[in-house]
Design a protein around this motif. Structure first.
Motif, mmCIF file in Angstrom:
data_model
loop_
_atom_site.group_PDB
_atom_site.id
_atom_site.type_symbol
_atom_site.label_atom_id
_atom_site.label_comp_id
_atom_site.label_asym_id
_atom_site.label_seq_id
_atom_site.Cartn_x
_atom_site.Cartn_y
_atom_site.Cartn_z
ATOM 1 N N GLU A 160 0.776 -1.227 -0.029
ATOM 2 C CA GLU A 160 -0.127 -0.008 0.214
ATOM 3 C C GLU A 160 0.917 1.340 -0.006
ATOM 4 O O GLU A 160 0.481 2.233 -0.909
ATOM 5 C CB GLU A 160 -1.025 -0.078 1.171
ATOM 6 N N ASP A 161 2.013 1.193 1.044
ATOM 7 C CA ASP A 161 2.659 2.473 0.824
ATOM 8 C C ASP A 161 3.500 2.822 -0.540
ATOM 9 O O ASP A 161 3.549 3.816 -0.935
ATOM 10 C CB ASP A 161 3.917 2.426 2.014
ATOM 11 N N ARG A 176 2.801 1.569 -3.316
ATOM 12 C CA ARG A 176 1.536 2.154 -4.285
ATOM 13 C C ARG A 176 1.378 3.622 -4.250
ATOM 14 O O ARG A 176 1.322 4.430 -5.285
ATOM 15 C CB ARG A 176 0.169 1.348 -4.137
ATOM 16 N N PHE A 177 1.214 4.006 -2.914
ATOM 17 C CA PHE A 177 1.089 5.565 -3.047
ATOM 18 C C PHE A 177 2.309 6.206 -3.256
ATOM 19 O O PHE A 177 1.975 7.265 -4.024
ATOM 20 C CB PHE A 177 0.700 5.579 -1.258
ATOM 21 N N GLU A 189 2.198 6.404 -7.086
ATOM 22 C CA GLU A 189 1.199 7.274 -7.230
ATOM 23 C C GLU A 189 1.514 8.707 -7.321
ATOM 24 O O GLU A 189 1.277 9.576 -8.365
ATOM 25 C CB GLU A 189 -0.183 7.189 -6.829
ATOM 26 N N LEU A 190 2.169 9.240 -6.299
ATOM 27 C CA LEU A 190 2.634 10.489 -5.886
ATOM 28 C C LEU A 190 3.621 10.784 -7.002
ATOM 29 O O LEU A 190 3.974 11.934 -7.812
ATOM 30 C CB LEU A 190 3.262 10.784 -4.897
#
Length: 91
Positions: free
Chosen positions: A12-13, A15-16, A19-20
């Motif tokens: 999750e981290d 992926r985040f 995305e940034l």
């Protein structure tokens, strides 16, 4: 000086962070991690964050009844924030 190291991120981290980067907010995942560390360092140091001070002031004002809203004057607001920051620093 930069030092290369290995960190483990949750899916999750990662992926985040990716995305940034894809959104153009950061040039790399390393820069995302660096920004997070810089923010933690600032928080831990106890230094005042002028943007957080502005957010606090806005929240305080939003709790006032509408007839008590203060007129917007950017110069006055900036002066008040600078004075409060100076007080907190003991200047």
């Amino acid at each position: 000086m930069n030092v290369k190291t290995t960190v483990t991120l949750s899916d999750e981290d990662l992926r985040f962070a990716e995305e940034l980067v894809e959104a153009g907010r950061f040039p790399s995942v390393s820069d995302v991690i660096g920004e997070g560390l810089a923010r933690l360092r600032l928080e831990e140091s106890g230094e005042d964050d002028p943007v957080a001070g502005m957010a606090d002031e806005i929240r305080r004002r939003m709790e006032l009844p509408r007839d008590q809203f203060l007129p917007w004057d950017g110069e006055v607001i900036a002066k008040r924030i600078k004075e409060r920051l100076a007080q907190k620093r003991g200047e």
